[in-house]
Design an enzyme around this catalytic site. Structure first.
Site, PDB file in Angstrom:
ATOM      1  N   ASP A   1       0.835  -1.204   0.000  1.00  0.00           N
ATOM      2  CA  ASP A   1       0.000   0.000   0.000  1.00  0.00           C
ATOM      3  C   ASP A   1       0.873   1.258   0.000  1.00  0.00           C
ATOM      4  O   ASP A   1       0.359   2.377  -0.064  1.00  0.00           O
ATOM      5  CB  ASP A   1      -1.024   0.001   1.145  1.00  0.00           C
ATOM      6  N   SER A   2       2.212   1.069  -0.033  1.00  0.00           N
ATOM      7  CA  SER A   2       3.112   2.195  -0.288  1.00  0.00           C
ATOM      8  C   SER A   2       2.821   2.788  -1.662  1.00  0.00           C
ATOM      9  O   SER A   2       3.321   3.868  -1.976  1.00  0.00           O
ATOM     10  CB  SER A   2       4.572   1.736  -0.207  1.00  0.00           C
TER      11      SER A   2
ATOM     12  N   ASP B   1      -0.870  -6.102   0.237  1.00  0.00           N
ATOM     13  CA  ASP B   1      -1.301  -5.451   1.478  1.00  0.00           C
ATOM     14  C   ASP B   1      -2.806  -5.298   1.522  1.00  0.00           C
ATOM     15  O   ASP B   1      -3.422  -4.862   0.534  1.00  0.00           O
ATOM     16  CB  ASP B   1      -0.716  -4.033   1.546  1.00  0.00           C
TER      17      ASP B   1
ATOM     18  N   LYS C   1      -1.051  -9.316   3.407  1.00  0.00           N
ATOM     19  CA  LYS C   1      -0.264  -8.812   4.546  1.00  0.00           C
ATOM     20  C   LYS C   1      -1.145  -7.855   5.333  1.00  0.00           C
ATOM     21  O   LYS C   1      -1.828  -7.015   4.749  1.00  0.00           O
ATOM     22  CB  LYS C   1       1.002  -8.112   4.054  1.00  0.00           C
TER      23      LYS C   1
ATOM     24  N   GLU D   1      -1.233  -5.327   8.964  1.00  0.00           N
ATOM     25  CA  GLU D   1      -0.430  -4.650   9.977  1.00  0.00           C
ATOM     26  C   GLU D   1      -1.062  -4.816  11.359  1.00  0.00           C
ATOM     27  O   GLU D   1      -2.292  -4.864  11.480  1.00  0.00           O
ATOM     28  CB  GLU D   1      -0.319  -3.156   9.648  1.00  0.00           C
TER      29      GLU D   1
ATOM     30  N   GLU E   1       9.512  -3.994  10.478  1.00  0.00           N
ATOM     31  CA  GLU E   1       9.882  -2.723   9.842  1.00  0.00           C
ATOM     32  C   GLU E   1      10.483  -1.750  10.855  1.00  0.00           C
ATOM     33  O   GLU E   1       9.874  -1.448  11.882  1.00  0.00           O
ATOM     34  CB  GLU E   1       8.651  -2.095   9.161  1.00  0.00           C
TER      35      GLU E   1
HETATM   36  O1  KIV Z   1       3.601  -1.090   1.538  1.00  0.00           O
HETATM   37  C1  KIV Z   1       4.781  -1.416   1.592  1.00  0.00           C
HETATM   38  O2  KIV Z   1       5.587  -1.102   0.715  1.00  0.00           O
HETATM   39  C2  KIV Z   1       5.222  -2.198   2.734  1.00  0.00           C
HETATM   40  C3  KIV Z   1       6.696  -2.384   2.912  1.00  0.00           C
HETATM   41  C4  KIV Z   1       7.286  -1.111   3.367  1.00  0.00           C
HETATM   42  C5  KIV Z   1       7.021  -3.509   3.804  1.00  0.00           C
HETATM   43  O3  KIV Z   1       4.435  -2.644   3.505  1.00  0.00           O
END
Ligand code: KIV
Length: 263
Positions: free
Chosen positions: A44-45, A83, A112, A114, A181
Site C-alpha cells: 500500500d506504499s 497489502d 499482509k 499490519e 519494519e
Molecule cells: O507497503 C509497503 O511497501 C510495505 C513495505 C514497506 C514492507 O508494507
C-alpha cells in the site's frame, strides 16, 4: 517453478535468504522476476509512490485489487503478496475474510496485515479458511498518527518485549511470515531466532530471513532525504534491470543490509 509459502519457509530453514521488492504493475513484475526477486509485494506504499499521498491511509481496496491484477497478469513464478489497505480488515475477521478473498481472486497468493496481538483472531480466522497471511509489526505505516511519525520501534526494553510477544502470538495464530519494519537489528535477530516462520526485514538489519524495500526507493527515486535503511542500487548501474539484479545478489549473499543501513 512457482515459489510458494512452504518454499520460502524451507529456504529460511536452510538459511537461504530471499529477496522481496514492492511491485505495482505488469512491466516491473516481469523485470523483477527476471532479476530473481522471490516475493512481489503489492504494497500500500503505492499510495505514496504512485498516488502522491503523504500516508497510506487513503489507499482503497479497489486500488489494491487493480494493482494486484496488473502484477499477476505478468508474473509467472514469484510469490505475490498484497497489502490489505487501512479499513479493509480491522473491524472484524469476517470483514477481513471477505476483502482478502477478493484480493486472492485478483491473483495474490498471500495478504499482509499490519498490527500486533490485536490481529491474532483475524489471522487465525483467515488462515483456518485457506488464506495465507503475512503479519507486519514494528513501524506500521497505517498507524502513523498513533506512532507519531516514521520512527524506530522497539528501541526500549518494554517495547522490544512487546514486539517479540506480538510476533510470537501472530505466529501461533497462523501467520506464515512476519515483516519487521524499522526495528533495532538485535531485536530483529532475536525475533528471527525465536520464531519458526521466516521474517522479512526492512530497516531491521541483516539477520532476517529475507529483505524487502520499496522499489522506487532502491532505484534512488525517494522524495527528500534518503532513509537510513535504503540503499540506492541504481547509483552505480547502467540500467534498472542490473540495479535489481544487484539487489537480489546483495540480499542473498548477506551484503545488504550492512551496519550502515541498520539501527
Ligand atoms: O507497503 C509497503 O511497501 C510495505 C513495505 C514497506 C514492507 O508494507
Amino acid at each position: 517453478m512457482k515459489l510458494t509459502l512452504p518454499t520460502l519457509q524451507k529456504m529460511a530453514r536452510n538459511q537461504e535468504k530471499f529477496a522481496a521488492l514492492t511491485c505495482y504493475d505488469a512491466t516491473f513484475a516481469a523485470v523483477l522476476e527476471q532479476a530473481g526477486v522471490d516475493v512481489l509485494l503489492v504494497g500500500d506504499s503505492l499510495g505514496n509512490v504512485l498516488q502522491g499521498a503523504e500516508t497510506t491511509l487513503s489507499v482503497s481496496l479497489e486500488d489494491m485489487i487493480y494493482h494486484t491484477r496488473c502484477v499477476a497478469r505478468s508474473a509467472s513464478h514469484a510469490l505475490i503478496m498484497t497489502d490489505m489497505p487501512f479499513g479493509s480488515y480491522q473491524s472484524s475477521p469476517q470483514q477481513a475474510f471477505a476483502n482478502a478473498a477478493r484480493i486472492l481472486a485478483a491473483g495474490a497468493h498471500m495478504v499482509k496485515i499490519e498490527g500486533g496481538q490485536v490481529m491474532a483472531d483475524t489471522i487465525h480466522f483467515l488462515t483456518q479458511r485457506g488464506i495465507p497471511v503475512c503479519a507486519h509489526v514494528g513501524l506500521t505505516p497505517q498507524s502513523i498518527h498513533q506512532l507519531g511519525g516514521y520512527k524506530l520501534q522497539g528501541n526500549n526494553e518494554k517495547s522490544a518485549k512487546q514486539l517479540l510477544d506480538d510476533a510470537t502470538a501472530l505466529e501461533q495464530a497462523g501467520a506464515g511470515l512476519v515483516v519487521l519494519e524499522v526495528v533495532p537489528a538485535k531485536l530483529a535477530q532475536a525475533i528471527t531466532q525465536t520464531l519458526s516462520i521466516p521474517t522479512i526485514g526492512i530497516g531491521a538489519g541483516s539477520h532476517c530471513s529475507g529483505q524487502v524495500l520499496v522499489l522506487h526507493d532502491m532505484l534512488g527515486l525517494y522524495q527528500g532525504k534518503k532513509p537510513r535503511f535504503v540503499k540506492d542500487f541504481f547509483a552505480d548501474c547502467q540500467n534498472i534491470q542490473q540495479a535489481i539484479a544487484n539487489y537480489v545478489v546483495a540480499v542473498k549473499t548477506g551484503q545488504f543490509p550492512n551496519e550502515e543501513h541498520a539501527f
